[in-house]
Scaffold this motif. Structure first.
Motif, mmCIF file in Angstrom:
data_model
loop_
_atom_site.group_PDB
_atom_site.id
_atom_site.type_symbol
_atom_site.label_atom_id
_atom_site.label_comp_id
_atom_site.label_asym_id
_atom_site.label_seq_id
_atom_site.Cartn_x
_atom_site.Cartn_y
_atom_site.Cartn_z
ATOM 1 N N LEU A 138 -4.252 -3.790 5.503
ATOM 2 C CA LEU A 138 -2.988 -4.200 4.876
ATOM 3 C C LEU A 138 -2.821 -5.711 4.928
ATOM 4 O O LEU A 138 -2.334 -6.335 3.972
ATOM 5 C CB LEU A 138 -1.813 -3.506 5.567
ATOM 6 C CG LEU A 138 -1.680 -1.998 5.331
ATOM 7 C CD1 LEU A 138 -0.693 -1.383 6.306
ATOM 8 C CD2 LEU A 138 -1.251 -1.712 3.883
ATOM 9 N N PRO A 151 0.411 -2.026 -5.984
ATOM 10 C CA PRO A 151 0.020 -1.622 -4.633
ATOM 11 C C PRO A 151 -1.208 -0.712 -4.674
ATOM 12 O O PRO A 151 -1.447 -0.005 -5.657
ATOM 13 C CB PRO A 151 1.250 -0.875 -4.119
ATOM 14 C CG PRO A 151 1.949 -0.412 -5.357
ATOM 15 C CD PRO A 151 1.708 -1.474 -6.383
ATOM 16 N N GLU A 152 -1.968 -0.723 -3.584
ATOM 17 C CA GLU A 152 -3.143 0.133 -3.486
ATOM 18 C C GLU A 152 -2.726 1.523 -3.008
ATOM 19 O O GLU A 152 -1.981 1.652 -2.042
ATOM 20 C CB GLU A 152 -4.155 -0.466 -2.511
ATOM 21 C CG GLU A 152 -5.410 0.377 -2.354
ATOM 22 C CD GLU A 152 -6.428 -0.223 -1.406
ATOM 23 O OE1 GLU A 152 -7.197 0.550 -0.787
ATOM 24 O OE2 GLU A 152 -6.444 -1.475 -1.262
ATOM 25 N N SER A 185 0.176 5.390 1.012
ATOM 26 C CA SER A 185 -0.769 6.325 1.626
ATOM 27 C C SER A 185 -0.255 7.754 1.561
ATOM 28 O O SER A 185 0.932 8.013 1.792
ATOM 29 C CB SER A 185 -1.016 5.957 3.093
ATOM 30 O OG SER A 185 -1.800 6.937 3.746
ATOM 31 N N GLY A 225 0.799 -1.215 0.000
ATOM 32 C CA GLY A 225 0.000 0.000 0.000
ATOM 33 C C GLY A 225 0.828 1.259 0.000
ATOM 34 O O GLY A 225 1.978 1.267 0.456
ATOM 35 N N LEU A 244 -4.784 -7.221 2.217
ATOM 36 C CA LEU A 244 -4.096 -7.099 0.934
ATOM 37 C C LEU A 244 -3.002 -8.148 0.780
ATOM 38 O O LEU A 244 -2.772 -8.669 -0.317
ATOM 39 C CB LEU A 244 -3.486 -5.695 0.804
ATOM 40 C CG LEU A 244 -4.443 -4.529 0.586
ATOM 41 C CD1 LEU A 244 -3.683 -3.213 0.626
ATOM 42 C CD2 LEU A 244 -5.168 -4.671 -0.739
ATOM 43 N N ARG A 252 -3.980 5.114 -1.444
ATOM 44 C CA ARG A 252 -5.068 5.774 -0.737
ATOM 45 C C ARG A 252 -4.728 7.242 -0.517
ATOM 46 O O ARG A 252 -3.641 7.574 -0.032
ATOM 47 C CB ARG A 252 -5.356 5.094 0.602
ATOM 48 C CG ARG A 252 -5.933 3.691 0.451
ATOM 49 C CD ARG A 252 -6.482 3.164 1.762
ATOM 50 N NE ARG A 252 -7.031 1.814 1.599
ATOM 51 C CZ ARG A 252 -7.640 1.129 2.574
ATOM 52 N NH1 ARG A 252 -7.775 1.683 3.781
ATOM 53 N NH2 ARG A 252 -8.096 -0.078 2.348
ATOM 54 N N PHE A 302 -4.568 3.712 5.842
ATOM 55 C CA PHE A 302 -4.827 2.279 5.943
ATOM 56 C C PHE A 302 -5.074 1.923 7.410
ATOM 57 O O PHE A 302 -4.968 2.757 8.302
ATOM 58 C CB PHE A 302 -3.635 1.465 5.429
ATOM 59 C CG PHE A 302 -3.435 1.500 3.944
ATOM 60 C CD1 PHE A 302 -4.076 0.582 3.128
ATOM 61 C CD2 PHE A 302 -2.608 2.457 3.364
ATOM 62 C CE1 PHE A 302 -3.897 0.602 1.746
ATOM 63 C CE2 PHE A 302 -2.425 2.498 1.993
ATOM 64 C CZ PHE A 302 -3.065 1.568 1.185
#
Length: 337
Positions: A268, A282-283, A193, A191, A271, A285, A263
């Motif tokens: 996480l 990856p995500e 962020s 992730g 994921l 946000r 997150f």
């Protein structure tokens, strides 16, 4: 959900002097000063906020009246301890001369919560040893770094030898909208962020988001993945204005002691269980609206650390002049025998 066990040695791998030599070419220019004296540690632990003598780059001439000088000497003989760090002052001035200006941190923590001490137009910008000392002395954040007990809290092994270090990083204006925190679990970038908690319209543009994810993943695979020994960690990155490259700001453990920001560690973890997660992007946000729960309100960050509680109490229901009069009257009352 479980987290990897952290030993004291693991924690030390995240202190600035451990990772910076490896990644200095892709990070902000910085200088580490150590060892620091016990007297400097005593200063950071001492009550009150005061500038060590000789650190403010002002002439040494006294502007006190004879009576005030006598009172000052009386204080020195009493409970108030005066501090001076002439050798450290010389080192700090040399770094400032090289970089132009610096912002300080200790082994792990920076005094971001005390940014209000210096001009808002140049947050954390230090141009004298006094600026450095005042930021550190006014910060709650840096107290984490002052003792092995707090640094190694929760570790599966006992404390390791620990030495406090002062880090001076070259200061320049930073666009906080391009600061990101990235989460790596089992050598998989899960992730990304947004770090700042303000809403930025451009971060919600789909092509921009795709570019950010591509740049961060490429940066991680090229510069970090093979050079960081442990499989679990987080890293903070500052992207360039064109979002094509990055600079490492910091590393932290993949653990609850590190803020997961937009997150949660539960999300996480979910994921990390995604099939074929190693080839998934990856995500990302970001704050997607001004109404986002994590979005900053109009109140300044860390406002609890900005003024005394008594001032907050006195300000209620008063305009500026009424507050000033009440504050002055309160000081006079406190000085009455």
């Amino acid at each position: 959900m479980s987290f990897p066990e952290l030993t004291a040695a693991d924690i030390l791998s995240f202190q600035f002097s451990s990772w910076y030599p490896i990644f200095s070419s892709i990070s902000i220019k910085s200088t580490v000063i150590r060892p620091l004296s016990q007297e400097f540690l005593d200063y950071l632990h001492s009550d009150g906020v005061h500038v060590p003598e000789g650190s403010d780059d002002l002439p040494a001439e006294s502007t006190l009246s004879d009576d005030e000088e006598d009172a000052e000497k009386s204080d020195e003989d009493g409970e108030i301890r005066r501090f001076a760090f002439p050798e450290l002052d010389v080192q700090i001035r040399a770094v400032i001369s090289t970089y132009g200006a610096v912002f300080p941190k200790l082994n792990f923590s920076s005094p971001k919560d005390a940014a209000w001490i210096l001009p808002v137009s140049s947050p954390l910008k230090c141009t004298s040893p006094a600026d450095v000392y005042m930021l550190l002395k006014s910060s709650d954040f840096v107290t984490h770094d002052l003792s092995p007990e707090s640094v190694f809290d929760g570790c599966s092994s006992g404390p390791c030898p620990y030495e406090l270090e002062l880090v001076l990083r070259k200061w320049y204006p930073v666009d906080r909208s391009r600061e990101l925190r990235c989460f790596v679990r089992q050598n998989t970038l899960l992730g990304i962020s947004q770090r700042d908690t303000n809403y930025y319209d451009f971060l919600n543009d789909e092509p921009t988001q795709a570019r950010i994810v591509f740049t961060v993943r490429n940066f991680w695979e090229t510069n970090i993945r093979a050079r960081w020994d442990a499989p679990d960690y987080t890293f903070d990155i500052l992207l360039t204005r064109d979002l094509s490259r990055g600079h490492i700001l910091d590393f932290n453990p993949y653990a609850p002691r590190t803020d997961a920001l937009l997150f949660s560690y539960e999300s996480l973890h979910a994921l990390s269980l995604t099939p074929d997660s190693k080839i998934e992007k990856p995500e990302l946000r970001v704050i997607d609206s001004r109404a986002h729960p994590a979005a900053t309100s109009n109140a300044p960050a860390h406002q609890h650390n900005m003024i005394p509680f008594e001032a907050l109490s006195l300000s209620s229901g008063r305009d500026v002049q009424e507050f000033a009069d009440a504050w002055e009257e309160g000081i006079k009352d406190s000085l009455k025998p």
